[in-house]
Design a protein around this motif. Structure first.
Motif, short mmCIF file in Angstrom:
data_model
loop_
_atom_site.label_atom_id
_atom_site.label_comp_id
_atom_site.label_asym_id
_atom_site.label_seq_id
_atom_site.Cartn_x
_atom_site.Cartn_y
_atom_site.Cartn_z
N TRP A 105 0.83 -1.21 0.00
CA TRP A 105 0.00 0.00 0.00
C TRP A 105 0.86 1.25 0.00
O TRP A 105 0.50 2.26 -0.61
N SER A 106 2.01 1.19 0.66
CA SER A 106 2.89 2.37 0.74
C SER A 106 3.49 2.73 -0.61
O SER A 106 3.96 3.87 -0.80
N ALA A 107 3.50 1.79 -1.57
CA ALA A 107 4.10 2.05 -2.88
C ALA A 107 3.09 2.60 -3.88
O ALA A 107 3.46 3.02 -4.97
N ILE A 108 1.80 2.63 -3.50
CA ILE A 108 0.75 3.05 -4.42
C ILE A 108 0.51 4.54 -4.28
O ILE A 108 0.31 5.06 -3.18
N GLY A 150 2.69 -5.24 -15.09
CA GLY A 150 1.35 -5.06 -14.55
C GLY A 150 0.28 -4.74 -15.56
O GLY A 150 -0.86 -4.51 -15.18
N VAL A 151 0.62 -4.68 -16.84
CA VAL A 151 -0.40 -4.40 -17.86
C VAL A 151 -0.99 -5.74 -18.29
O VAL A 151 -0.42 -6.46 -19.09
N LEU A 152 -2.14 -6.06 -17.74
CA LEU A 152 -2.75 -7.38 -17.89
C LEU A 152 -4.12 -7.30 -18.54
O LEU A 152 -4.99 -8.11 -18.27
N GLU A 164 -1.27 3.71 -10.30
CA GLU A 164 -0.02 4.44 -10.51
C GLU A 164 0.83 4.29 -9.26
O GLU A 164 0.36 4.57 -8.14
N LEU A 165 2.07 3.84 -9.44
CA LEU A 165 2.94 3.60 -8.30
C LEU A 165 3.84 4.80 -8.04
O LEU A 165 4.32 5.46 -8.96
N ALA A 166 4.09 5.05 -6.76
CA ALA A 166 5.06 6.07 -6.37
C ALA A 166 6.44 5.46 -6.25
O ALA A 166 7.45 6.16 -6.36
N GLU A 167 6.49 4.13 -6.04
CA GLU A 167 7.77 3.46 -5.82
C GLU A 167 7.69 2.05 -6.40
O GLU A 167 7.25 1.11 -5.73
N ALA A 168 8.11 1.89 -7.65
CA ALA A 168 8.03 0.59 -8.31
C ALA A 168 8.99 -0.43 -7.73
O ALA A 168 8.77 -1.64 -7.85
N SER A 201 5.75 1.55 -13.42
CA SER A 201 4.95 2.35 -12.48
C SER A 201 3.47 2.34 -12.82
O SER A 201 2.66 2.84 -12.04
N LEU A 202 3.10 1.80 -13.98
CA LEU A 202 1.69 1.75 -14.40
C LEU A 202 1.21 0.30 -14.38
O LEU A 202 1.83 -0.59 -14.94
N TRP A 203 0.04 0.10 -13.73
CA TRP A 203 -0.56 -1.24 -13.67
C TRP A 203 -2.00 -1.15 -14.13
O TRP A 203 -2.76 -0.29 -13.67
N LEU A 204 -2.36 -2.03 -15.04
CA LEU A 204 -3.73 -2.10 -15.56
C LEU A 204 -4.20 -3.55 -15.40
O LEU A 204 -3.70 -4.45 -16.06
N VAL A 205 -5.17 -3.74 -14.52
CA VAL A 205 -5.60 -5.09 -14.17
C VAL A 205 -7.10 -5.20 -14.37
O VAL A 205 -7.86 -4.38 -13.83
N PRO A 206 -7.58 -6.18 -15.13
CA PRO A 206 -9.02 -6.28 -15.39
C PRO A 206 -9.78 -6.74 -14.15
O PRO A 206 -9.26 -7.45 -13.29
N THR A 207 -11.02 -6.32 -14.08
CA THR A 207 -11.92 -6.77 -13.02
C THR A 207 -13.31 -6.96 -13.61
O THR A 207 -13.73 -6.20 -14.49
#
Length: 223
Positions: A105-108, A150-152, A164-168, A201-207
């Motif tokens: 959570w601290s990295a997000i 993380g692009v899934l 979006e991550l602050a710390e990858a 730093s970018l993650w796209l995850v389907p839901t």
């Protein structure tokens, strides 16, 4: 009738939300699984009942580009999932030795759930993102790049969690080994090329359940 897709399972202790197989929409299952299976079954039945020449249709169906591509994309997306827990977000190939990642959570930095497929498509085109979960081969004009871990985003995704991550560097997980993907001489002077996966730093995850996921994220201060 649309194929049944497994629903959200009850999360174990320490988890507020668990969504396995979050990339398996009804359309992807139908195109990559149900339709090819029905055509193969029909060819077998006709081969037994009418003429053995129908057996030739079995490899034709499996190797025909529309079906082989859809089957491949279904297999690439079959293990993608999301877990919201005390330690952070776990996304990727749940249960696999490689390809699952824990994001503390601290990295997000920020999160949002995008429910417009057109905006997701535009984002991937604008950033020139290649993801093997969405494309069978490398698109045009995309020769030099790495694959974001993380692009899934799969085909037919209707809702996507954008992180979006602050710390990858805080992400825990081992990317899959390098794989070869086909450019067919459109991008480079070769038929295929090996690409490696890197944490970005970018993650796209389907839901498939954006409302439930949003509630779980809100418990940790993310909207």
């Amino acid at each position: 009738m649309r194929p049944e897709v497994p629903d959200v399972t009850d999360p174990p202790d320490g988890e507020e939300y668990r969504e396995p197989r979050s990339a398996l929409s009804g359309r992807l299952i139908a195109c990559g699984g149900l339709l090819p299976a029905l055509l193969v079954a029909a060819a077998v039945v006709l081969g037994i009942a009418a003429d053995p020449v129908w057996f030739v249709a079995v490899p034709v169906v499996l190797l025909a580009p529309p079906f082989s591509i859809a089957i491949s994309l279904l297999m690439r997306n079959r293990r993608t999932g999301i877990v919201v827990g005390d330690a952070g977000l776990t996304v990727g190939a749940l249960g696999a030795a490689r390809g699952a990642y824990l994001i503390p959570w601290s990295a997000i930095d920020t999160t949002r759930i995008e429910t417009s497929p057109r905006l997701v498509d535009a984002m991937m085109r604008a950033r020139r993102i290649f993801s093997p979960t969405r494309y069978w081969g490398v698109p045009r004009r995309m020769a030099d790049f790495t694959i974001p871990a993380g692009v899934l985003v799969p085909p037919f995704a209707r809702a996507v969690l954008v992180v979006e991550l602050a710390e990858a560097t805080s992400v825990v997980g081992e990317p899959p080994p390098p794989r070869r993907y086909f450019g067919n001489y459109l991008n480079v002077n070769s038929f295929s090329r090996s690409y490696r996966t890197e944490v970005s730093s970018l993650w796209l995850v389907p839901t498939r359940h954006p409302d439930r996921l949003a509630l779980a994220l809100a418990e940790h201060g993310f909207s």
